[in-house]
Write a protein that holds these residues in place. Sequence first.
Motif, mmCIF file in Angstrom:
data_model
loop_
_atom_site.group_PDB
_atom_site.id
_atom_site.type_symbol
_atom_site.label_atom_id
_atom_site.label_comp_id
_atom_site.label_asym_id
_atom_site.label_seq_id
_atom_site.Cartn_x
_atom_site.Cartn_y
_atom_site.Cartn_z
ATOM 1 N N GLY A 15 0.821 -1.222 0.000
ATOM 2 C CA GLY A 15 0.000 0.000 0.000
ATOM 3 C C GLY A 15 0.844 1.257 0.000
ATOM 4 N N SER A 17 1.689 3.220 -2.360
ATOM 5 C CA SER A 17 1.448 4.228 -3.405
ATOM 6 C C SER A 17 0.531 5.357 -2.956
ATOM 7 C CB SER A 17 0.822 3.551 -4.628
ATOM 8 O OG SER A 17 -0.428 2.980 -4.264
ATOM 9 N N SER A 18 0.065 5.311 -1.708
ATOM 10 C CA SER A 18 -0.936 6.313 -1.297
ATOM 11 C C SER A 18 -0.993 6.435 0.217
ATOM 12 C CB SER A 18 -2.306 5.862 -1.836
ATOM 13 O OG SER A 18 -3.324 6.743 -1.450
ATOM 14 N N ILE A 20 -1.457 6.408 4.026
ATOM 15 C CA ILE A 20 -0.641 5.999 5.178
ATOM 16 C C ILE A 20 0.597 5.220 4.716
ATOM 17 C CG2 ILE A 20 -0.637 4.591 7.283
ATOM 18 C CD1 ILE A 20 -3.668 5.262 7.553
ATOM 19 N N ARG A 40 -0.259 -1.461 -6.869
ATOM 20 C CA ARG A 40 -0.615 -1.697 -8.284
ATOM 21 C C ARG A 40 -0.294 -0.503 -9.156
ATOM 22 N NH1 ARG A 40 -6.700 -2.900 -6.885
ATOM 23 N NH2 ARG A 40 -6.114 -1.026 -5.739
ATOM 24 N N ASN A 41 -0.454 0.699 -8.633
ATOM 25 C CA ASN A 41 -0.342 1.911 -9.443
ATOM 26 C C ASN A 41 1.127 2.366 -9.538
ATOM 27 O OD1 ASN A 41 -0.333 4.614 -10.340
ATOM 28 N ND2 ASN A 41 -2.455 4.850 -9.699
ATOM 29 N N ASP A 64 -0.872 -6.706 -7.858
ATOM 30 C CA ASP A 64 -2.109 -6.825 -7.089
ATOM 31 C C ASP A 64 -1.843 -7.932 -6.068
ATOM 32 O OD1 ASP A 64 -4.577 -7.673 -6.091
ATOM 33 O OD2 ASP A 64 -5.629 -7.154 -7.929
ATOM 34 N N ILE A 65 -1.810 -7.581 -4.789
ATOM 35 C CA ILE A 65 -1.386 -8.572 -3.785
ATOM 36 C C ILE A 65 -2.407 -9.700 -3.612
ATOM 37 C CG2 ILE A 65 0.217 -7.149 -2.440
ATOM 38 C CD1 ILE A 65 -2.102 -6.572 -0.499
ATOM 39 N N CYS A 91 -0.003 -2.359 4.852
ATOM 40 C CA CYS A 91 -0.816 -1.152 4.881
ATOM 41 C C CYS A 91 -1.870 -1.154 3.781
ATOM 42 C CB CYS A 91 0.116 0.055 4.737
ATOM 43 S SG CYS A 91 -0.651 1.549 5.282
ATOM 44 N N TYR A 156 -15.942 -4.497 6.436
ATOM 45 C CA TYR A 156 -14.655 -3.834 6.722
ATOM 46 C C TYR A 156 -14.230 -4.119 8.164
ATOM 47 C CZ TYR A 156 -11.228 -0.017 7.202
ATOM 48 O OH TYR A 156 -10.087 0.723 7.431
ATOM 49 N N LYS A 160 -10.924 -6.082 9.682
ATOM 50 C CA LYS A 160 -9.935 -5.427 10.546
ATOM 51 C C LYS A 160 -9.823 -6.131 11.900
ATOM 52 C CE LYS A 160 -8.392 -2.287 7.757
ATOM 53 N NZ LYS A 160 -7.000 -2.350 7.296
ATOM 54 N N VAL A 189 -8.015 9.022 9.359
ATOM 55 C CA VAL A 189 -6.766 9.683 8.966
ATOM 56 C C VAL A 189 -7.000 10.338 7.609
ATOM 57 C CG1 VAL A 189 -4.321 9.320 8.447
ATOM 58 C CG2 VAL A 189 -5.428 7.915 10.180
ATOM 59 N N THR A 191 -6.630 10.813 4.295
ATOM 60 C CA THR A 191 -6.069 10.141 3.102
ATOM 61 C C THR A 191 -7.188 9.966 2.059
ATOM 62 O OG1 THR A 191 -6.673 7.882 3.673
ATOM 63 C CG2 THR A 191 -4.614 8.688 4.627
HETATM 64 N N1 LIG Z 1 -7.473 6.599 6.277
HETATM 65 C C1 LIG Z 1 -8.121 6.202 7.343
HETATM 66 O O1 LIG Z 1 -8.950 6.924 7.902
HETATM 67 C C2 LIG Z 1 -7.838 4.836 7.921
HETATM 68 C C3 LIG Z 1 -8.307 4.567 9.207
HETATM 69 C C4 LIG Z 1 -8.057 3.323 9.765
HETATM 70 C C5 LIG Z 1 -7.354 2.375 9.054
HETATM 71 N N2 LIG Z 1 -6.919 2.666 7.805
HETATM 72 C C6 LIG Z 1 -6.212 1.622 7.090
HETATM 73 O O2 LIG Z 1 -4.940 2.103 6.695
HETATM 74 C C7 LIG Z 1 -4.534 1.446 5.501
HETATM 75 C C8 LIG Z 1 -4.123 2.492 4.465
HETATM 76 O O3 LIG Z 1 -5.233 3.311 4.211
HETATM 77 P P1 LIG Z 1 -5.122 4.705 3.438
HETATM 78 O O4 LIG Z 1 -6.089 5.594 4.109
HETATM 79 O O5 LIG Z 1 -3.705 5.097 3.290
HETATM 80 O O6 LIG Z 1 -5.771 4.268 2.040
HETATM 81 P P2 LIG Z 1 -5.407 4.635 0.526
HETATM 82 O O7 LIG Z 1 -4.824 5.995 0.446
HETATM 83 O O8 LIG Z 1 -6.632 4.334 -0.261
HETATM 84 O O9 LIG Z 1 -4.290 3.575 0.179
HETATM 85 C C9 LIG Z 1 -4.591 2.216 0.044
HETATM 86 C C10 LIG Z 1 -3.378 1.498 -0.487
HETATM 87 O O10 LIG Z 1 -3.685 0.113 -0.622
HETATM 88 C C11 LIG Z 1 -3.188 -0.329 -1.900
HETATM 89 N N3 LIG Z 1 -3.986 -1.455 -2.377
HETATM 90 C C12 LIG Z 1 -5.331 -1.581 -2.359
HETATM 91 N N4 LIG Z 1 -5.692 -2.726 -2.937
HETATM 92 C C13 LIG Z 1 -4.541 -3.347 -3.364
HETATM 93 C C14 LIG Z 1 -4.274 -4.569 -4.031
HETATM 94 N N5 LIG Z 1 -5.230 -5.405 -4.423
HETATM 95 N N6 LIG Z 1 -2.960 -4.870 -4.305
HETATM 96 C C15 LIG Z 1 -1.970 -4.039 -3.931
HETATM 97 N N7 LIG Z 1 -2.178 -2.879 -3.269
HETATM 98 C C16 LIG Z 1 -3.457 -2.539 -2.998
HETATM 99 C C17 LIG Z 1 -3.338 0.904 -2.792
HETATM 100 O O11 LIG Z 1 -2.401 0.843 -3.858
HETATM 101 P P3 LIG Z 1 -2.766 0.682 -5.424
HETATM 102 O O12 LIG Z 1 -4.132 1.258 -5.631
HETATM 103 O O13 LIG Z 1 -1.664 1.421 -6.104
HETATM 104 O O14 LIG Z 1 -2.691 -0.778 -5.629
HETATM 105 C C18 LIG Z 1 -2.931 2.023 -1.834
HETATM 106 O O15 LIG Z 1 -1.530 2.181 -1.826
HETATM 107 C C19 LIG Z 1 -5.708 0.577 5.056
HETATM 108 O O16 LIG Z 1 -5.505 -0.745 5.497
HETATM 109 C C20 LIG Z 1 -6.887 1.191 5.801
HETATM 110 O O17 LIG Z 1 -7.915 0.262 6.022
HETATM 111 C C21 LIG Z 1 -7.132 3.872 7.218
#
Ligand SMILES: NC(=O)c1ccc[n+]([C@@H]2O[C@H](COP(=O)([O-])OP(=O)(O)OC[C@H]3O[C@@H](n4cnc5c(N)ncnc54)[C@H](OP(=O)(O)O)[C@@H]3O)[C@@H](O)[C@H]2O)c1
Length: 252
Positions: A15, A17-18, A20, A40-41, A64-65, A91, A156, A160, A189, A191
């Motif tokens: 994760g 690429s974006s 956290i 992936r991206n 794609d994991i 992540c 979800y 988790k 967070v 994002t």
């Molecule tokens: N933001 C919040 O409020 C929050 C709160 C609690 C927990 N979290 C957790 O924190 C983590 C990161 O969240 P974020 O907010 O940073 O989300 P995000 O900006 O949407 O990033 C998600 C990441 O997951 C990767 N990903 C998704 N599906 C994938 C796949 N099939 N294969 C490979 N990579 C994949 C995406 O990369 P590609 O699209 O490039 O593949 C991206 O880098 C997640 O587990 C989320 O549940 C977030």
Amino acid sequence: MNQFSLKDKIILITGASSGIGRSCSVECSKSGADLILIARNEEELQKTVSLLAPDSKAETIIADITRAENLEELIAEKVSVLGKISGFIHCAGIEKTLPLKKHTPQLYADIFAVNAISGFEIAKNLSLKKYKSEVASFVFISSVAGMVGEIGKSAYSASKGAVIAGARSMAMELSRSGIRVNSISPAMVNTPILEKMFENVGEEAAEEIIKKHPLGIGQPEDVANACIFLLSDASKWITGSNLVVDGGYSAH
Ligand SMILES: NC(=O)c1ccc[n+]([C@@H]2O[C@H](COP(=O)([O-])OP(=O)(O)OC[C@H]3O[C@@H](n4cnc5c(N)ncnc54)[C@H](OP(=O)(O)O)[C@@H]3O)[C@@H](O)[C@H]2O)c1
């Protein structure tokens, strides 16, 4: 010697690429780590690489994991370039806020595949002697949704909760191999995943959610800093724990 340093550590981050995961990559590189970054991206992953500390080394895997059958081989290739792995942050994650009546078996399967199972499978590979350094630390990004109930989050939240429980059992099993395993549960967070979620629930509900955070919405670095602690030798007596990083959200 700074116990919080990640110097000489090689950390694999999904994760990256974006959001956290990108912040974890940048902050780990600033703390001295070399990195293997997965997403992936390709374009967004390269953007992460461009933000890393200039003296840190980074290898990328575009995959794609949930689908990459050759992921172990790809990781092995990168290990042969950088060295054995001493840290892992899972992540990568996807989120869907939907009423229960719109939940389907496929939705559960898709969410579990990214959030839980892929991370557990990568951890399985990294626990093998041929890939891991003498001691290692694995960190799974869970969510407060895995601990407290939230409307529209059945799939979800379940994924988790599985991350927290799976990490705890993994900690028991892998301690004898010198591997510590912990999870981190963030609340909201700032994002792209959050922006999408707020679009889904509407402005009023979003305001209500924000109000539930005594310290406000978190920034990606707030979670990255907690990861650095759990990956570093400063946390060498911590395993099987779930570190809540939530601006007070779950303290109500
Ligand atoms: N933001 C919040 O409020 C929050 C709160 C609690 C927990 N979290 C957790 O924190 C983590 C990161 O969240 P974020 O907010 O940073 O989300 P995000 O900006 O949407 O990033 C998600 C990441 O997951 C990767 N990903 C998704 N599906 C994938 C796949 N099939 N294969 C490979 N990579 C994949 C995406 O990369 P590609 O699209 O490039 O593949 C991206 O880098 C997640 O587990 C989320 O549940 C977030």
